[in-house]
Design a protein around this motif. Sequence first.
Motif, PDB file in Angstrom:
ATOM      1  N   ALA A 110      15.557   9.817   4.286  1.00  0.00           N
ATOM      2  CA  ALA A 110      16.391   8.946   5.120  1.00  0.00           C
ATOM      3  C   ALA A 110      17.768   8.718   4.489  1.00  0.00           C
ATOM      4  N   GLU A 111      17.799   8.671   3.182  1.00  0.00           N
ATOM      5  CA  GLU A 111      19.061   8.429   2.489  1.00  0.00           C
ATOM      6  C   GLU A 111      19.944   9.667   2.449  1.00  0.00           C
ATOM      7  N   ARG A 112      19.346  10.859   2.674  1.00  0.00           N
ATOM      8  CA  ARG A 112      20.092  12.113   2.542  1.00  0.00           C
ATOM      9  C   ARG A 112      20.262  12.858   3.864  1.00  0.00           C
TER      10      ARG A 112
ATOM     11  N   SER B 222      18.140   7.637  11.581  1.00  0.00           N
ATOM     12  CA  SER B 222      19.052   6.495  11.530  1.00  0.00           C
ATOM     13  C   SER B 222      19.394   6.082  10.097  1.00  0.00           C
ATOM     14  N   GLY B 223      18.744   6.725   9.124  1.00  0.00           N
ATOM     15  CA  GLY B 223      19.007   6.387   7.738  1.00  0.00           C
ATOM     16  C   GLY B 223      18.367   5.099   7.285  1.00  0.00           C
ATOM     17  N   ASP B 224      17.391   4.622   8.044  1.00  0.00           N
ATOM     18  CA  ASP B 224      16.715   3.362   7.715  1.00  0.00           C
ATOM     19  C   ASP B 224      15.553   3.660   6.768  1.00  0.00           C
TER      20      ASP B 224
END
Length: 222
Positions: free
Chosen positions: A99-101, A190-192
């Motif tokens: 999610a962070e990448r 969504s990067g959540d």
Amino acid sequence: MNEMMRHETMTARVERAIRRDIVAGLIAPGERLRVAELSSRYGVSHIPVREALRQLEGDRLVVIDPHKGAILRGVTPKFVRDMHDTRAALEVLLVRNAAERISPAGADELDRLAAAYEQAAASGNAPAMVEANLTLHRRIAVLADNPVAADIMDQGWELVVSIRQRYGFGPSRIAAIIEQHRRLVGAIRSGDAGLASSVALEHCLDARDDLLARMEEAANGA
């Protein structure tokens, strides 16, 4: 290709074939793996079979006893619980990293892989469901860029897949898998990272509880 390279390639081919047969349920947990029979099945000499079995021992799929030979590891409810609990911890780490990448292209790819599982489920194609599910989760691991965690997570997992093929799913489990895949991919897109981790944990523990329930029902003759 020199002799050593040919030998390594043959060993890898045999190892992949044994893994496929485990997943397909053609080799059952606790079954003795006789070198002569495997050599005949795969059309190779004894040497690559022995080496493939040693490699599978390293991945916790095979137990090699000096007196009894190679045996596919048996599966108990405790083994199923331990495997899912370990995988849950690693999945949480991997989906958080993914999610962070994540990139838009990576998220689109995950959408396609989740859709492939849905299509396989809609047609009742169990082998395709297995392949689609493995591919989706392995792709998330690649996007997370932690190959050490991904390798640990996969060790011995073919046995769990094989047992799942044997016992099947509870009446609402496949629909839950589809819904959880959608939420998981959406959270990664969504990067959540927090939501993705929460869904991954739910997904793993629900799978654990469903399989344990199916095993208990079978043991009780339900």
